[in-house]
Design an enzyme around this catalytic site. Structure first.
Site, short mmCIF file in Angstrom:
data_model
loop_
_atom_site.label_atom_id
_atom_site.label_comp_id
_atom_site.label_asym_id
_atom_site.label_seq_id
_atom_site.Cartn_x
_atom_site.Cartn_y
_atom_site.Cartn_z
N ASP A 52 -6.50 -7.95 1.03
CA ASP A 52 -6.61 -9.40 0.79
C ASP A 52 -7.38 -9.67 -0.50
O ASP A 52 -7.02 -10.53 -1.29
CB ASP A 52 -7.33 -10.08 1.95
N ASN B 279 0.85 -1.18 0.00
CA ASN B 279 0.00 0.00 0.00
C ASN B 279 0.89 1.24 0.00
O ASN B 279 2.12 1.14 0.10
CB ASN B 279 -0.98 -0.01 1.18
N ARG B 280 0.30 2.41 -0.13
CA ARG B 280 1.10 3.63 -0.29
C ARG B 280 2.03 3.86 0.89
O ARG B 280 3.19 4.22 0.72
CB ARG B 280 0.17 4.83 -0.47
N LYS B 281 1.54 3.64 2.12
CA LYS B 281 2.36 3.86 3.31
C LYS B 281 3.54 2.89 3.32
O LYS B 281 4.69 3.31 3.58
CB LYS B 281 1.51 3.67 4.56
N GLU B 282 3.29 1.63 3.06
CA GLU B 282 4.37 0.64 3.04
C GLU B 282 5.38 0.96 1.95
O GLU B 282 6.59 0.84 2.15
CB GLU B 282 3.78 -0.76 2.81
#
Length: 489
Positions: free
Chosen positions: A275, A205-208
């Site tokens: 998921d 995701n964007r944060k990761e």
């Protein structure tokens, strides 16, 4: 626009090997009644609760609900939660579970307290041991996974950083999959993307992604620039960055970045949306879809998932409705299996709508049918039509009938403005279906008496009524079929 139905059929032939962190997701729903003076924190008056298979287990559930088959390997503790989780997984159709037991850790469990009215998560309580599996358990995981790689069409690693996907497990799985020519998708958690080296696709995701690449990742351009370096580091073919309400950006080594905006939807719960994305991507790619098609399928699947409460799964029918243009669904979306009928009924009744029901074979639609259906719709807010299956028609009308198969008959009925839902039933009478629907009004042609109408007792017992509509003389399917076979005009 790609051929969705052909892709869906291909998806139904795919097997995904999924490895990752298994957990139990519990949702406690209620109304927030006051603010606790001790904390201060909201006090939620629990009204109901739901328990779902979560984490990588939810990936497996989505693979199965989308029509694929999943071989799943995860880790559970030797506790009551683990036993229940194992039993539940064994009962899930389409999932073959190969679980490893670790007596040194509890089965991961997450309990979310949610405001029913606002669909807001107030608090989450976790029971877990978020540390890498011990060497002995690591080996058991590797031994459980490797023999099954050859049986799969694609491999999916779902990393929640709870201990299953250690560097050693990851390396063994990716290397074995590459030797067998199997593509590997990774939903990563580690900021060190190099540990997933050799995977086909990473889906942070964007944060990761921002943490792993030390970039802003706040635009399509900045994501594309950072992704190229990250792909070199991870030696992968593509990087997909999910950005919640801002959509998804896919960057491949050979092509330009592809961005798709999030589809408009009322977001109810984002739990487990990643998921669903991973499951849809794996199945679409395994089925032969190109990068852009797989991206659009995953984006649509995410839109369906976030519109549901809790850790949700997505079906092929829901995906089809989200992907295809509305005009293509005018009739298609009105044909429902009996197992999803309750959801429609609950939605209508929540709106205070009056539900009506009629039934028949409707082999060749004629003006008599149209009169009954129109009158039926005029007596209610939503009309459900029960349609005899092909086998049921043969038993009632004899060999040579029906003239049109049940799918054709259902599509013709669903195309009528008066009809809100068509449900095919297998029995000789719709008594079971009427019991499920409990309509406010039951409609039949005037060639019946009230006592002859199947289900009148059920309807009247619930305060409903039976409506008989005068028939049009000279119009019947049997006479039409006979005249056609005799060559009469």
């Amino acid at each position: 626009m790609f051929d969705f139905d052909a892709l869906a059929q291909a998806i139904g032939r795919q097997t995904v090997l999924c490895i990752g962190d298994l957990m139990v997701d519990e949702f406690v729903y209620g109304e927030v009644s006051r603010i606790s003076p001790e904390a201060p924190a909201p006090v939620i008056a629990a009204q109901r609760s739901e328990t779902n298979i979560g984490g990588a287990g939810n990936v497996a559930r989505n693979i199965a609900s989308l029509g694929g088959r999943c071989i799943f390997t995860g880790l559970i503790g030797e506790d009551e939660v683990g036993v229940k989780l194992a039993v539940t997984l064994q009962q899930e159709p389409g999932i073959e579970s190969v679980l490893v037991h670790d007596p040194a850790r509890p089965t991961t469990r997450k309990v979310r307290f949610v405001s029913e009215h606002f669909s807001t998560h107030m608090l989450r309580a976790d029971w877990e041991l978020a540390q890498p599996a011990a060497g002995e358990i690591e080996q058991k995981l590797i031994d459980a996974v490797l023999p099954n790689i050859a049986r799969a069409d694609i491999v999916l690693l779902s990393d929640y950083a709870k201990g299953v996907l250690t560097a050693r497990v990851i390396r063994n799985v990716i290397d074995a999959a590459k030797r067998l020519g199997k593509r590997v998708i990774v939903d990563p958690k580690s900021a060190n993307l190099a540990i997933y080296r050799g995977a086909t696709l990473l889906t942070p995701n964007r944060k990761e992604f921002a943490e792993a690449t030390r970039s802003r990742a706040d635009s399509e351009a900045s994501i594309a620039e950072a992704a190229r370096d990250a792909m070199y580091l991870a030696d992968c073919e593509a990087m997909l960055v999910t950005q919640s309400e801002h959509g998804m950006t896919l960057v491949t080594r050979q092509g330009e970045a592809i961005h798709v905006p999030a589809l408009p939807v009322k977001v109810r719960d984002v739990s487990g949306a990643g998921d669903t994305v991973a499951a849809a991507l794996a199945l679409a790619l395994a089925a032969g879809a190109d990068w852009e098609t797989a991206l659009r399928v995953a984006n649509a699947a995410a839109a369906v998932a976030v519109g549901k409460k809790g850790t949700a799964t997505v079906t092929t029918a829901e995906l089809r409705r989200k992907i295809l243009p509305h005009a293509s669904l005018a009739a298609e979306e009105k044909i429902a299996a009996s197992d999803v009928l309750d959801a429609h009924l609950a939605e209508w009744r929540a709106q205070g709508l009056r539900v009506g029901f009629t039934n028949g074979c409707f082999d060749i639609l004629h003006p008599g049918h149209v009169k009954v259906l129109t009158a039926a719709r005029g007596a209610c807010d939503r009309l459900v039509v029960g349609l005899n299956s092909d086998a049921s028609v043969r038993r009632l009308k004899g060999e040579g009938r029906p003239v049109q198969d049940e799918r054709a008959r259902a599509e013709v009925l669903a195309a009528l403005e008066a009809v809100d839902l068509v449900v095919v039933f297998e029995e000789d009478t719709p008594i079971k279906l009427i019991g499920q629907i409990r309509p406010s009004v039951l409609v039949k042609g005037g060639d019946y008496t009230r006592e002859q109408v199947v289900g009148h007792e059920i309807v009247e017992a619930h305060g409903g009524e039976v409506l008989l509509v005068d028939i049009l003389e000279g119009h019947s399917t049997t006479s039409l079929v006979k005249r056609a076979r005799e060559g009469q005009a």
